[in-house]
Scaffold this active site. Structure first.
Site, PDB file in Angstrom:
ATOM      1  N   ILE A 165      -0.576  34.953  -5.690  1.00 16.98           N
ATOM      2  CA  ILE A 165      -0.028  35.996  -7.041  1.00 16.98           C
ATOM      3  C   ILE A 165      -0.502  37.447  -6.570  1.00 16.98           C
ATOM      4  O   ILE A 165      -0.006  37.532  -7.368  1.00 16.98           O
ATOM      5  CB  ILE A 165      -0.171  35.226  -7.812  1.00 16.98           C
ATOM      6  CG1 ILE A 165      -0.080  33.260  -8.411  1.00 16.98           C
ATOM      7  CG2 ILE A 165      -0.094  35.863  -8.941  1.00 16.98           C
ATOM      8  CD1 ILE A 165       1.846  33.129  -8.550  1.00 16.98           C
ATOM      9  N   ASN A 200     -14.249  35.211 -13.364  1.00 20.14           N
ATOM     10  CA  ASN A 200     -12.878  34.988 -12.118  1.00 20.14           C
ATOM     11  C   ASN A 200     -13.323  35.685 -10.887  1.00 20.14           C
ATOM     12  O   ASN A 200     -13.442  36.884 -10.386  1.00 20.14           O
ATOM     13  CB  ASN A 200     -11.442  35.118 -11.767  1.00 20.14           C
ATOM     14  CG  ASN A 200     -10.885  34.394 -10.765  1.00 20.14           C
ATOM     15  OD1 ASN A 200     -11.560  34.312  -9.684  1.00 20.14           O
ATOM     16  ND2 ASN A 200      -9.416  34.656 -10.815  1.00 20.14           N
ATOM     17  N   CYS A 248     -11.138  34.563  -6.754  1.00 19.69           N
ATOM     18  CA  CYS A 248      -9.549  35.046  -6.594  1.00 19.69           C
ATOM     19  C   CYS A 248      -9.349  35.179  -4.761  1.00 19.69           C
ATOM     20  O   CYS A 248      -9.592  36.458  -4.507  1.00 19.69           O
ATOM     21  CB  CYS A 248      -8.969  35.752  -7.171  1.00 19.69           C
ATOM     22  SG  CYS A 248      -6.964  35.506  -6.800  1.00 19.69           S
ATOM     23  N   ASN A 297     -11.993  27.083  -7.727  1.00 25.37           N
ATOM     24  CA  ASN A 297     -10.992  27.552  -7.764  1.00 25.37           C
ATOM     25  C   ASN A 297     -10.234  27.076  -6.558  1.00 25.37           C
ATOM     26  O   ASN A 297     -10.455  26.198  -5.753  1.00 25.37           O
ATOM     27  CB  ASN A 297     -11.000  29.634  -7.098  1.00 25.37           C
ATOM     28  CG  ASN A 297      -9.658  30.090  -8.096  1.00 25.37           C
ATOM     29  OD1 ASN A 297      -8.685  29.508  -7.578  1.00 25.37           O
ATOM     30  ND2 ASN A 297     -10.582  31.159  -8.521  1.00 25.37           N
ATOM     31  N   GLY A 308      -9.273  20.426 -10.167  1.00 28.90           N
ATOM     32  CA  GLY A 308      -9.204  19.906  -8.580  1.00 28.90           C
ATOM     33  C   GLY A 308      -8.100  18.932  -8.936  1.00 28.90           C
ATOM     34  O   GLY A 308      -8.306  18.275  -8.545  1.00 28.90           O
TER      35      GLY A 308
HETATM   36  C1  SIN Z   1      -4.187  34.579  -8.305  1.00 29.39           C
HETATM   37  O1  SIN Z   1      -3.712  35.370  -9.179  1.00 29.39           O
HETATM   38  O2  SIN Z   1      -3.847  35.155  -6.833  1.00 29.39           O
HETATM   39  C2  SIN Z   1      -4.448  33.257  -8.299  1.00 29.39           C
HETATM   40  C3  SIN Z   1      -5.694  33.567  -8.763  1.00 29.39           C
HETATM   41  C4  SIN Z   1      -6.084  33.150  -8.139  1.00 29.39           C
HETATM   42  O3  SIN Z   1      -6.789  32.515  -7.822  1.00 29.39           O
HETATM   43  O4  SIN Z   1      -8.107  33.097  -9.142  1.00 29.39           O
END
Ligand code: SIN
Length: 305
Positions: free
Chosen positions: A71, A127, A130, A191, A242
Site C-alpha cells: 500500500i 509503525n 512498514c 508486521n 500474524g
Molecule cells: C502499507 O501501508 O504499506 C502497509 C502498512 C505496513 O505494513 O505497516
C-alpha cells in the site's frame, strides 16, 4: 465471571482482542458489520504527518494462505485525520490507539505531541516496521534508532506507547529489548514479512512496488515463534499479530507469551471475527479453569533437554 481486562503497563484494555492497523480503515467502513463496543481496541490505518498517495497499483494480491500488500502508507495525513476521523473514532465506546509513522524521529515526536493532546486516545502505536516505503523499516531494524524514537515519543506525549516491530531482521529480540528499555509500554509482533508475487508468463512482478509485505495464515507459525522468543528474553507485554483467524490461534499466541492480540488480514473476509473471538475467549478461559487472561499468558511448557 471471567475477567477479560488486560493491562499492558500504562495501557488498560477491556479485553485482549484488537483490530490491526490497515485492516479496519477508520472504523466507519466497518460499522455495519462490527459491534465496536465489544472490541479490545481499534487501531486505525497508519497516519503520517503529510498526505501520502501510496504505491502504484497493483497494491494487493492474494497468495497461498496469505495476502501480499504494498500500500505504501496511503493516507490523508495528520490534519485530515484530526479533522475528519478523530471525533468519530473517539465517540465509539472502545479504546482507540492511533498508529503513526514518520520519516525521522522529529516527525514521530511532532505527531505524538499533537495526538497527546487527546487524552481520550488509549495509546500510540509506532509503525517502525512498514516494508513498503523508503525508510519505513529503518527504525525497526536498528536497535539504537528504535530506542531513540520510543524514548522521544514517550517524552513528548502522555499516551501509552506501543512499538510495532518488523520480522524482517536477523534478531528481533535485540530490537524488542531496545524498545522496552527505552520505555515502550508494549511491543506488537509482528508486521508483515517481505515477499513477492510473479506473473511468470508476462515476466512481471504482480505488485506495482515489486516487493510487498505478507500477512495472513501463512505467517502464523513464524509470528508465533517470534512472540515466544521475545517473551523468553524481554520483560515487556507483547501484542501478538500474524494470521489469527480462530480462537485456537488466539490461545496459541497467548500461551506463547502474548498478553493481547491483533486481528488483521481476517478482517477483510470476516469482519465480525473479532467480536466472535471475544465471546469465545471467555468460554475457553472458563473451560480451562482460568480467572483471567493473565492465567494463560506465557504458559507454554517446553521440554527440557
Ligand atoms: C502499507 O501501508 O504499506 C502497509 C502498512 C505496513 O505494513 O505497516
Amino acid at each position: 465471571m471471567i475477567d477479560l481486562n488486560v493491562q499492558l503497563n500504562r495501557l488498560k484494555l477491556a479485553n485482549p482482542i484488537m483490530v490491526a492497523s490497515g485492516t479496519f480503515g477508520y472504523a466507519r467502513e466497518m460499522a455495519a458489520f462490527v459491534d465496536f463496543r465489544g472490541l479490545g481496541a481499534i487501531i486505525p490505518k497508519t497516519i503520517t504527518p503529510q498526505p501520502r498517495l501510496g504505491n502504484p497499483p497493483s497494491r494487493t494480491v492474494e497468495v497461498s494462505s496469505g495476502l501480499l500488500n504494498s500500500i505504501g502508507l496511503d493516507n490523508d495525513g495528520l490534519d485530515a485525520f484530526v479533522a475528519k476521523h478523530l471525533d468519530y473514532l473517539l465517540s465509539l465506546e472502545t479504546a482507540i490507539i492511533a498508529n503513526i509513522a514518520g520519516k525521522n524521529t522529529d516527525e514521530f515526536v511532532q505527531m505524538a505531541e499533537r495526538l497527546g493532546k487527546y487524552p481520550q486516545l488509549a495509546g500510540l502505536e509506532l509503525n517502525i516496521s512498514c516494508p513498503n516505503v523508503s525508510g519505513g523499516v529503518d527504525f525497526g531494524t536498528d536497535p539504537e534508532l528504535a530506542a531513540q524514537v520510543v524514548a522521544r515519543v514517550r517524552d513528548a506525549s502522555p499516551l501509552p506507547v506501543i512499538a510495532k516491530l518488523t520480522p524482517n531482521v536477523t534478531d528481533i529480540v535485540e530490537i524488542a529489548e531496545a524498545a522496552a528499555e527505552a520505555g515502550a509500554d508494549a511491543v506488537s509482533l509482528v508486521n508483515t514479512f517481505q515477499g513477492m508475487a510473479i506473473d511468470w508468463r508476462r515476466r512481471k512482478p504482480i505488485l506495482g512496488n515489486v516487493i510487498g509485505g505478507l500477512s495472513g495464515p501463512a505467517i502464523k507459525p513464524m509470528a508465533l515463534r517470534i512472540v515466544w522468543q521475545v517473551a523468553q528474553a524481554v520483560n515487556v507485554p507483547i501484542i501478538g499479530i500474524g494470521g489469527i483467524q480462530s480462537l485456537d490461534d488466539v490461545m496459541e499466541f497467548i500461551v506463547a507469551g502474548a498478553t493481547a492480540v491483533q486481528i488483521g488480514t481476517a478482517n477483510f473476509y470476516n469482519p465480525g471475527l473479532a467480536n466472535k473471538l471475544v465471546d469465545q475467549l471467555s468460554e475457553a478461559l472458563q473451560e480451562q479453569g482460568c480467572q483471567c487472561v493473565g492465567d494463560l499468558v506465557g504458559t507454554l511448557q517446553v521440554p527440557t533437554r
